[in-house]
Every structure is written in C-alpha cells, then in structure tokens.
Design a protein around this motif. Structure first.
Motif, PDB file in Angstrom:
ATOM      1  N   VAL A   1       8.345  -2.864   1.253  1.00  0.00           N
ATOM      2  CA  VAL A   1       8.985  -2.590   0.189  1.00  0.00           C
ATOM      3  C   VAL A   1      10.197  -3.512   0.233  1.00  0.00           C
ATOM      4  CG1 VAL A   1       9.478  -0.856  -1.208  1.00  0.00           C
ATOM      5  CG2 VAL A   1       7.531  -0.832  -0.285  1.00  0.00           C
TER       6      VAL A   1
ATOM      7  N   PRO B   1       5.526   7.278   1.891  1.00  0.00           N
ATOM      8  CA  PRO B   1       4.735   6.751   0.885  1.00  0.00           C
ATOM      9  C   PRO B   1       4.207   5.337   1.224  1.00  0.00           C
ATOM     10  CG  PRO B   1       5.837   8.214  -0.408  1.00  0.00           C
ATOM     11  CD  PRO B   1       6.615   7.827   0.827  1.00  0.00           C
ATOM     12  N   GLY B   2       5.349   4.320   1.592  1.00  0.00           N
ATOM     13  CA  GLY B   2       4.689   3.430   1.155  1.00  0.00           C
ATOM     14  C   GLY B   2       5.281   2.896   2.385  1.00  0.00           C
TER      15      GLY B   2
ATOM     16  N   THR C   1      14.385   4.017  -7.105  1.00  0.00           N
ATOM     17  CA  THR C   1      14.377   2.786  -7.667  1.00  0.00           C
ATOM     18  C   THR C   1      12.051   2.625  -7.642  1.00  0.00           C
ATOM     19  OG1 THR C   1      13.831   0.214  -7.012  1.00  0.00           O
ATOM     20  CG2 THR C   1      13.657   2.002  -5.575  1.00  0.00           C
ATOM     21  N   ASP C   2      11.787   1.812  -8.490  1.00  0.00           N
ATOM     22  CA  ASP C   2      10.367   2.355  -8.907  1.00  0.00           C
ATOM     23  C   ASP C   2       9.874   1.361  -7.539  1.00  0.00           C
ATOM     24  OD1 ASP C   2      10.801   2.974 -11.723  1.00  0.00           O
ATOM     25  OD2 ASP C   2       9.289   0.865 -13.128  1.00  0.00           O
ATOM     26  N   TYR C   3      10.198   0.413  -7.213  1.00  0.00           N
ATOM     27  CA  TYR C   3       9.393   0.151  -5.487  1.00  0.00           C
ATOM     28  C   TYR C   3       8.828   0.895  -5.334  1.00  0.00           C
ATOM     29  CZ  TYR C   3       8.128  -4.997  -6.489  1.00  0.00           C
ATOM     30  OH  TYR C   3       7.326  -5.850  -7.089  1.00  0.00           O
ATOM     31  N   GLN C   4      10.261   1.826  -4.583  1.00  0.00           N
ATOM     32  CA  GLN C   4      10.106   2.567  -4.044  1.00  0.00           C
ATOM     33  C   GLN C   4       8.674   4.024  -3.894  1.00  0.00           C
ATOM     34  OE1 GLN C   4      13.494   4.916  -2.768  1.00  0.00           O
ATOM     35  NE2 GLN C   4      13.507   5.563  -0.973  1.00  0.00           N
ATOM     36  N   ALA C   5       9.051   4.233  -5.465  1.00  0.00           N
ATOM     37  CA  ALA C   5       7.344   5.188  -5.217  1.00  0.00           C
ATOM     38  C   ALA C   5       6.456   4.391  -5.602  1.00  0.00           C
ATOM     39  CB  ALA C   5       8.323   5.361  -7.169  1.00  0.00           C
ATOM     40  N   GLY C   6       6.469   2.682  -5.624  1.00  0.00           N
ATOM     41  CA  GLY C   6       5.008   2.286  -5.857  1.00  0.00           C
ATOM     42  C   GLY C   6       4.858   3.054  -7.819  1.00  0.00           C
ATOM     43  N   VAL C   7       5.769   2.952  -8.441  1.00  0.00           N
ATOM     44  CA  VAL C   7       5.119   3.227  -9.695  1.00  0.00           C
ATOM     45  C   VAL C   7       6.565   3.016 -10.879  1.00  0.00           C
ATOM     46  CG1 VAL C   7       4.394   5.726 -11.486  1.00  0.00           C
ATOM     47  CG2 VAL C   7       4.188   5.583  -8.993  1.00  0.00           C
ATOM     48  N   PRO C   8       5.286   2.096 -11.666  1.00  0.00           N
ATOM     49  CA  PRO C   8       6.864   1.767 -12.616  1.00  0.00           C
ATOM     50  C   PRO C   8       6.765   2.896 -13.265  1.00  0.00           C
ATOM     51  CG  PRO C   8       4.478   0.902 -13.754  1.00  0.00           C
ATOM     52  CD  PRO C   8       4.457   2.116 -12.124  1.00  0.00           C
ATOM     53  N   PHE C   9       8.671   2.807 -14.252  1.00  0.00           N
ATOM     54  CA  PHE C   9       8.946   3.834 -14.697  1.00  0.00           C
ATOM     55  C   PHE C   9       9.102   5.179 -14.238  1.00  0.00           C
ATOM     56  CE2 PHE C   9       7.096   1.413 -18.690  1.00  0.00           C
ATOM     57  CZ  PHE C   9       8.132   1.112 -18.469  1.00  0.00           C
TER      58      PHE C   9
ATOM     59  N   ALA D   1       0.611  -1.338   0.049  1.00  0.00           N
ATOM     60  CA  ALA D   1       0.211   0.231   0.106  1.00  0.00           C
ATOM     61  C   ALA D   1       0.957   0.881  -0.120  1.00  0.00           C
ATOM     62  CB  ALA D   1      -0.687  -0.054   1.248  1.00  0.00           C
ATOM     63  N   TYR D   2       0.613   2.670  -0.990  1.00  0.00           N
ATOM     64  CA  TYR D   2       1.581   3.392  -0.918  1.00  0.00           C
ATOM     65  C   TYR D   2       0.072   4.690  -1.028  1.00  0.00           C
ATOM     66  CZ  TYR D   2       5.085   0.652  -3.068  1.00  0.00           C
ATOM     67  OH  TYR D   2       6.112   0.101  -3.276  1.00  0.00           O
ATOM     68  N   GLU D   3       0.855   5.368   0.028  1.00  0.00           N
ATOM     69  CA  GLU D   3       0.135   6.531  -0.133  1.00  0.00           C
ATOM     70  C   GLU D   3       0.708   7.422  -0.795  1.00  0.00           C
ATOM     71  OE1 GLU D   3      -0.618   8.532   3.936  1.00  0.00           O
ATOM     72  OE2 GLU D   3      -1.356   6.225   4.640  1.00  0.00           O
TER      73      GLU D   3
ATOM     74  N   LYS E   1      11.533   8.342  -1.946  1.00  0.00           N
ATOM     75  CA  LYS E   1      10.610   9.134  -0.609  1.00  0.00           C
ATOM     76  C   LYS E   1      10.661   7.660   0.210  1.00  0.00           C
ATOM     77  CE  LYS E   1       7.311  12.126  -1.466  1.00  0.00           C
ATOM     78  NZ  LYS E   1       6.296  12.958  -1.434  1.00  0.00           N
TER      79      LYS E   1
ATOM     80  N   PHE F   1      11.119   6.965 -12.866  1.00  0.00           N
ATOM     81  CA  PHE F   1      11.984   8.156 -12.797  1.00  0.00           C
ATOM     82  C   PHE F   1      11.948   9.056 -14.002  1.00  0.00           C
ATOM     83  CE2 PHE F   1      12.875   3.741 -15.494  1.00  0.00           C
ATOM     84  CZ  PHE F   1      13.605   4.522 -17.098  1.00  0.00           C
TER      85      PHE F   1
ATOM     86  N   ASN G   1       5.776  15.946  -4.517  1.00  0.00           N
ATOM     87  CA  ASN G   1       6.423  15.514  -4.941  1.00  0.00           C
ATOM     88  C   ASN G   1       8.078  14.928  -5.365  1.00  0.00           C
ATOM     89  OD1 ASN G   1       6.587  16.743  -7.160  1.00  0.00           O
ATOM     90  ND2 ASN G   1       4.538  16.071  -8.450  1.00  0.00           N
TER      91      ASN G   1
END
Lengths: 389, 173, 353
Positions: free
Chosen positions: C119, C113-114, C52-60, B26-28, C110, C62, C21
């Motif tokens: 993660v 967020p997760g 790294t994508d996993y930290q942001a929770g978003v692919p691509f 889960a992410y915020e 960041k 960067f 952001n």
C-alpha cells in the motif's frame, strides 16, 4: 476570522477537459499554480507554505500525492499541507490556507486543488462495491436522485426547472474559456430530450467528469494593499465557515441539511451580512445536478423555503438577474471533483476583483463561494468582497 | 504552459500521453462487531436492527455507533420484512455490476420499526407505478443459507396494502 | 501567539484488530479522551482528524468514521489525508486565529487489512517509481546503507536503538512487540532488507489516537498540568530519493529551528522513526543532547499505527509533562518515503509560563 485580514491576490486555473493528456499530474497542478503566481505578480520563492486538496486518492491511483507533488509546487523546504473533506475539499482547502494567514503564521500561502478523473474510472472510485455495506445500485446520481425527488415533492416545483438550470449554466460556460463543456448549440429542447439517466435527473442535467486544477495565492493585509496599490484589485476574505454532520442519521434532512443552513448562517454572520439575497452580488454554488441549484438557494437562505425553483423560473439566477448564480458555468460545466469547490471560491474572488471577463457580474462587490461533499453532509463556504472588511 | 526547449535529439519525438500502470491491492475487510451481528441474522433471513441507548433510534444495518450520539448501539430489535418507500429514482443507465433490466427502480425503503431508510431495488412492479408511500416487502434470494450481505434480499416488491399514512414516513421525504 | 496546550490524550494499538471496524476502534478512544477532561463533542469548538483512504482500501473512508464522535448537532470539522499530527497542526491554527478555544484531534489506521508495505508503495511518483513497487522497508534499507557507507553509523548502532526500544516497550501497554534483547542477540538475526533486520522495521499495527487541545485559561480549567505547545512547525523535502542526501533530513532541521527545540533543555523526545536508523538521523537533525530520553514509549519500532503514530508521539510527550515526569519535551512525526516530510512540536509544562 483571525486578527490578520486575508486577501486573494492571485487566481489560476487550468483549461479543464475530459482528458488532459498533454500534462502529467504534476504538470497540471503546476499549470494552475503558475497562473495564480503570475496573476499575483509573485514568484515561487515568495510563497511561505502550500496547502493542497483533492478528493479520493483512488481517482489517480496515487496515495497521498502531495508527497510526489512537493517538487512541482515549489514546496520543498516549506510546509506542505493536504486536506481531504470529500467533495467540499476545494473549499475546505482554501479555508485552511486562509486560516494560516489569518492566524499570522504565514504571509503568503499558495493553495491548490485538483482532480485527474480520466486516470481511473470515476464511477468506480465513487461507488466502490466493497463488502458489508448496503449496496449502491446506481452510482452518485442514484444516491442523490431520491433526495431531488423529495425536493420536488415538497416544493411542488415543475419538471422544467432542472432543464432551465442546466441550460443557464452551460450558456454561462460559454463566457468562461477554462470551462470543460462549451456547448453553443444547447437548447431547452436538447436538455429536455437528453436521456433520463436517474429519473428525475437527465444526462444534460449532470456534471461532466473533468481533469483540472485551480490555485489561489492568499496574502496578509499588506499583500492585499500592495496588490491594490499596483492596480490589481484583491478579493478580501470577509468570512469563512465549515460544518459537518453525520452521513446516515435518523431524521437527517438530506434535502436541506442542517449543517448547510448553519454553515450559511455562520458565514453571513462573520461577513456582517443580514440580508444575503439583497447583499450578495454573485454566488458560486456547488451544483453537480441541476436540481441542486434551487435546493441550495433555499438551504443557503437566499430565498424562502419552497421558493428556490421560482428564482430559477423567473431568471433571477442568470447573469443579468438579481442574484446571478454560477456565472462561470459551475460544476455543471466543469467538474474536476477535488478542485470543484476551490473553483467556486476562486470564481467568487474573480467576480469581486472585476476579473471574471465575459462572465463578469457588473460591479460585483460581495460574492459567495460554496462547496459541499459526501452525501450532502460536509459544507465549506466563504464570502469575499471588493472592500476590506 | 511553460515553454520548454528540448535538446535537438528529442525534437520530433512523439509525446507520451498515457501509460498504463495496473495496480492491484488486496484487502481483508472487517464488517465490525455490530454489523456482524446483523449479517449473522441476515443469513437466516432475519433483519435485526439496533437501538441507540441515548436517542432510542433504531438503525438497520447497525454500523457500530449511533451517528448522532457517538455511542455503541447494543439492544437488538428484530424488524419485519416490510417497509415504506420514502423516495426513489428510476435508473436508465447500466451500472457496473448491476444485473437488473433497464429501467429499474432504486428506492429508499424505511423498514417498519426502523428510523433510517435503506437503499434497495424495487421489483415485480412496473417502474412507473412506484411511488412515495408505497408499501413493500423483502424478496429474499433462493435457498436456506444466505450470503452475509444485504444483497441476500433480491429486491423489495409491493405488498398490495394501501399506501402508508404520510405521517408515518413524512420526516424521511 | 495564544497559549495552546494538550490537555488530554488517549490511544489504542494492537497487532491486529480482530472484529472491530474503524468506528469501533476509534469510538472508545474518543470517549476516553473526552472523559479525561469531562467534555462532550458539543462542548468542543473544532474537530480535525487524520487518516488515509489507501490504508482502509475504501474511498472517503473517513466519512463514516465520523459517526464515532456523534457529530450532531452539526460541528466545525476538517480532515487531512495526513498523519494525525498534522490534524493537530490544523486545529492549533484554528485556535491561534481565535476561531476556537478547544479542539478534538483524532487519527486512526488499520494496517492489517491490506499489505501495508505494498500500500505505501503507492505514495511514490506514479510514473517512474510506483510501477516498480518498491516497499518502504527496501527504501529505508537504501537510506540505512547510505549511513553505513558514510561511516555515520554501524549496524550495531541500529541494533542499539532497537534493543532500547524493545526494552522500553515492556512498560508500554500499547506496544505490539516488546522484550529486552541484547545488541549481540539482535545482530544474530537474519536480514529483512539488508542492512535492516526485522527489529529495525516497524510492526504492522492497527490503532487510533485522540488528543484534546485547549487555549489559555480553558486549558488550565480542564487540566491540572497542561502540556503547552511552545512551538510547532512542519516542512517537506524533495520526493525523488535521488535528489536527496538520504543521510540527512533538512526538513527536520528547519522545523526544529522554527519550533524552537534549542530554546531550552529537552527532557524527553518521542520520535516517529519507524526504522531504527532513522532515529539516529532525526536525533542529529533535532540537535538533541545526550541527556535527552529518546522514545521512552519504545516509539514506532514497537507500535506503528500508520496515520496515528505521529499524533501518538505528541500525546506521549504531553502525557509525561502532564504527569510531572518531564518538564519540556519534543515530539516528531514523519510522512513519506525515507523521512520526506516532518513535523516537530515542542511541549512544556508550566515552568516559565
């Protein structure tokens, strides 16, 4: 280019498929790497460093998988480096590996790129519906289709060009035993009549979703000379280039991005090429949707603006034509995303080594490998030659 | 592939080809300062872009930085709800989370007064009548309070005006 | 080899970036580092970033962050899914091969967020380890336990590292935790993952860092006292914890040898050791003398912006050299569970050059 010349002395790839359930992720990358080492007649211990690339980690559900793959790639005790530049990553990764040799830091570098798209839902990983961003209504095809339409509008290309590219690349793939799609029965009509997914893109004009890996062994000049002396022709790296530009910027040309034009100009300059269309014998270009072939031919300066589709129409880009493109079958026949760029680079190397088997361009001396990524804002290219630079 | 020789007790053991390993994280998410300014207006059915102080281009939604100049956008520019279709595609494949009936049109809409098209859906017109240069306007979801997302716009529909002069959108085609 | 130096460094860190952001976190840091030496993005020959994508929770993830530097007209650019210290390595290689004279390196992440601990568990072998969701604190605790069982350290040694780091943090505006505490006081705290206590583990941190590299005379033009990179190397150890002696980090030792840590006195060392006991291991593997000042910034125990924290170590050492507070220093970066992958960078002032 650095002080040291760089040679590709080994190329390996897996059999690419929709699902490679017979191997783990580690097994898949190991398979490609072992084949590259075998091709180079080198052993794991001969390798100084490993450079690995892949597209988003969400595809396999493994964060920074180079950590887990260190053992399978014989990297323990060595430098292990991970590149991620979106779809261009396979090309960028090969360039990082080449740089390490060119700078004189390492003598023999193993470079690997992979994707195991069957593990998770690729469409999900590519167009993740995360908050606050403009909605993606139709996935990757829906992103690129309007730009293809713009190309058609600008160039006045007839509708059948996309069909011809798809037909050509799928037929080329029949000469490549590693290609994912082998469709011997494909016809102009079967492509034309396939479902129009994202008009103007038909189903048979799109790339598949593949599991696969590609690997290369790059060496210094002495390594290249040794391979040549033992009768295994190396491919010499004649030039490399990368360029990036912003994704969503006012006035950015998404049909023929400036970053692509400048990257091509840079790689030709470094390779000493003044007339690319005449001098390049084979090109492996990243074409995930068939219309991108004419678009990239123009962006790469391989023809005049507006003429890309004419080259396709006249058969210039098929095996046997004056400028054969994607004789391996290309991304349209095999698309393990993170590896797709490296496959372009590796197939270019195979061509100038005379090692492309049934998809060999006779007497190829100079070949271009091209990769792009994101929304056409990241580019990586190299030119390889049979002759030492 | 490497040949493996297995101990006798493993011979004939069926190979595991897939394991299912569910993973949930889960992410915020944070929209960011600039995008928040935009979304706080969207809930009031207003579209407010931001102008780059260097190149003067107007971005909607603003994302924090002018992508060509690398500086923050700050000056807010209220836009109308009309724009021009610069390009589009007709979608015939059901896409995750998308409720539109097939086929539907996903288009690049250049909002009047902005410098970068946004991607959005086109409605209330047969899909095969959509074309480049078509003038369209936003159709908002019902209710006075919108969610802070561009999906507060249900889709764009033709305004019925004559097509835009290609000179006004040509550089985006 | 060409002479390459760090000529500028900037960073930001906070326990939680409220409204900004990633682009908005990064942009001021990149602007600051460029302004330090008076260059624009267009003046720089190469750009390389780490995230790294996993930290942001978003692919691509960067991809859009690149907006922060204004990459127009098109730039020569690359991205690594590694800590920014490795992005610096790629840029250093580009300069070594003569393809660039200057480079911008940046990294950001960041963690707030997760759940960064969940993660990071996704880094583990996906078939046998990751399904168990072991978090990095628990794995680090296993490593700390190995040190205790081998009589190589005591819990008081761990607390000493934490106490010194927390005290040092008082002078570091980028620390997200700080405050002098006695070892006895720290040992009274409850365990988080025995034998580790909260202060033995890194704080959740959001942050970014940026460095400008330059070669030879260009470095001297841009900076009065460049921090020359006299050696840099990185190595990786096996992934499976059961295959490693967790009390050691052979990849640190090899990288240190290759980077030439022992070729001169080390005035200062910034070690990317997110857990207090790891400082003991890395310090030993680097062969640092007692006189070396270790983690004067407080290190990763007081601010650990995952993906930027390694690059921050290089920047902290460079800043001390450029300001004349140190003559020669060592920076270290790590990645993976229990110090699996390590980078060592030796920096030096103009002495001997």
């Amino acid at each position: 280019m650095g002080a040291e010349r760089v040679a590709v002395v080994g190329v390996g790839q897996t059999k690419h498929d929709a699902v490679r359930g017979d191997v783990s992720i580690a097994g898949l990358v190991h398979e490609a790497a072992q084949r590259a080492l075998d091709d180079a007649e080198l052993d794991w211990a001969d390798i100084d460093a490993v450079v690995i690339g892949k597209a988003p980690d969400f595809f396999e559900g493994v964060m920074m998988p180079e950590l887990y793959l260190a053992d399978a790639l014989g990297a323990v005790g060595k430098p292990m480096f991970r590149v991620h530049t979106a779809g261009s990553v396979g090309g960028s990764t090969a360039i990082v590996a080449s740089d390490l040799v060119a700078a004189g830091i390492h003598r023999r570098v193993l470079t690997v790129a992979f994707e195991v798209q069957s593990v998770s839902e690729a469409m999900w990983a590519l167009s993740f519906p995360y908050p606050f961003q403009p909605p993606m209504h139709a996935g990757a095809g829906g992103y690129f289709a309007p730009h293809i339409r713009s190309y058609i509008r600008r160039s006045g290309a007839p509708d059948h060009i996309g069909i011809l590219v798809a037909l050509k690349d799928r037929r080329h793939a029949l000469g490549n035993p590693y290609a994912h799609l082998h469709e011997p029965d494909i016809t102009f009509e079967s492509v034309r009549d396939s479902i129009m997914l994202w008009e103007p893109i038909r189903y048979s004009e799109t790339c598949p979703s593949s599991d696969g890996a590609c690997a290369m062994v790059l060496t210094d000049e002495a390594g290249g000379d040794a391979a040549a002396a033992s009768g295994r022709a190396p491919a010499w790296v004649r030039g490399t280039a990368v360029r990036s530009e912003p994704t969503l910027a006012a006035g950015r040309d998404q049909v023929s991005p400036l970053a692509g034009r400048e990257c091509a100009a840079a790689v030709y300059r470094e390779a000493g090429i003044t007339d690319p269309a005449a001098e390049i014998d084979a090109a492996e270009i990243y074409v995930p949707f068939s219309w991108f072939e004419p678009m990239w031919l123009e962006n790469l300066g391989l023809c005049d603006v507006g003429d890309g589709w004419r080259l396709v129409d006249e058969g210039v880009t098929q095996l046997g034509g004056d400028l054969p493109v994607n004789c391996s079958g290309g991304v349209l026949s095999t698309n393990p995303i993170g590896a797709s760029g490296m496959l372009r680079f590796a197939e270019a190397a195979l061509q100038v080594r005379g090692a492309a088997g049934d998809h060999q361009v006779d007497g190829a001396q100079l070949a271009l490998g091209h990769a792009y990524g994101g929304g056409s804002q990241f580019f990586a290219m190299w030119v390889v030659g049979a002759a030492k630079p | 592939m490497t040949e493996l020789s297995l101990p006798a007790r493993f011979e004939g053991v069926e190979m595991i080809q897939r394991v299912r390993i569910p993973a949930r994280l889960a992410y915020e998410f944070t929209a960011g300062v600039a995008t928040s300014r935009f979304l706080r207006q969207v809930v009031r059915k207003r579209l407010v872009g931001e102008r780059c102080p260097v190149c003067t281009k107007v971005y909607v939604p603003p994302r924090g930085a002018c992508p060509t100049c690398g500086v923050a956008t700050a000056e807010q520019v209220e836009l109308g709800h009309t724009g021009t279709i610069t390009s589009y595609c007709i979608v015939n494949v059901a896409f995750y989370g998308q409720a539109m009936d097939l086929p539907y049109v996903s288009a690049l809409v250049l909002l009047d007064g902005s410098d970068l098209p946004i991607m959005h859906l086109i409605g209330e017109v047969p899909y095969d009548e959509v074309h480049m240069g078509m003038r369209v306007e936003a159709v908002w979801e019902d209710g006075d309070e919108m969610e802070p997302t561009l999906e507060a716009i249900r889709y764009f529909r033709p305004t019925g005006e004559p097509d835009a002069d290609p000179a006004t959108y040509g550089e985006h085609v | 080899m060409r002479d390459v130096a760090v000529v500028a460094f900037a960073q930001s860190a906070s326990a939680q970036e409220g409204d900004r952001n990633e682009v908005e976190v990064l942009m001021p840091v990149v602007t600051e580092v460029r302004d330090q030496v008076g260059v624009t993005t267009a003046d720089l020959d190469f750009v390389c970033s780490g995230s790294t994508d996993y930290q942001a929770g978003v692919p691509f993830s960067f991809v859009m962050t690149l907006d922060a530097i204004g990459p127009w007209p098109p730039i020569r650019e690359s991205h690594v899914d590694m800590d920014g210290a490795w992005a610096l390595y790629e840029a250093w290689v580009k300069i070594q091969m003569g393809a660039a004279d200057t480079a911008l390196v940046y990294a950001y992440g960041k963690s707030s967020p997760g759940d960064i601990r969940r993660v990071l568990s996704r880094q583990l072998d996906p078939y046998v380890t990751a399904p168990l969701w072991p978090d990095p604190d628990a794995l680090a605790a296993l490593q700390a336990r190995c040190l205790l069982d081998a009589d190589m350290a005591t819990e008081a040694d761990f607390a000493s590292v934490a106490a010194r780091s927390l005290a040092a943090a008082e002078a570091n505006p980028h620390a997200v935790v700080a405050g002098a505490r006695s070892v006895e006081d720290l040992l009274d705290e409850a365990y988080l993952a025995s034998p580790l206590r909260r202060h033995d583990c890194p704080p959740v941190t959001d942050g970014a860092a940026a460095v400008i590299l330059a070669a030879g005379d260009r470095a001297r033009d841009l900076c009065e006292r460049p921090a020359w990179i006299t050696g840099i190397d990185h190595r990786i150890d096996p992934h499976q914890l059961g295959m490693r002696d967790l009390t050691a980090a052979p990849s640190v030792r090899v990288a240190a040898e290759r980077a030439g840590v022992a070729d001169g006195p080390v005035d200062v060392a910034e070690l990317h050791t997110p857990y207090s006991h790891q400082e003991l291991i890395v310090r030993r593997e680097l062969g640092l003398a007692d006189g070396t000042e270790v983690n004067p910034s407080g290190g990763a125990l007081v601010a650990n912006a995952v993906m930027a924290a390694g690059l921050v170590r290089i920047g902290e050492v460079a800043e001390r050299i450029s300001s004349g507070r140190a003559g020669r220093g060592v920076a270290h970066a790590t990645s993976g569970p229990c110090l699996q992958q390590n980078l060592v960078c030796v920096l030096e002032g103009d002495r001997g050059r």
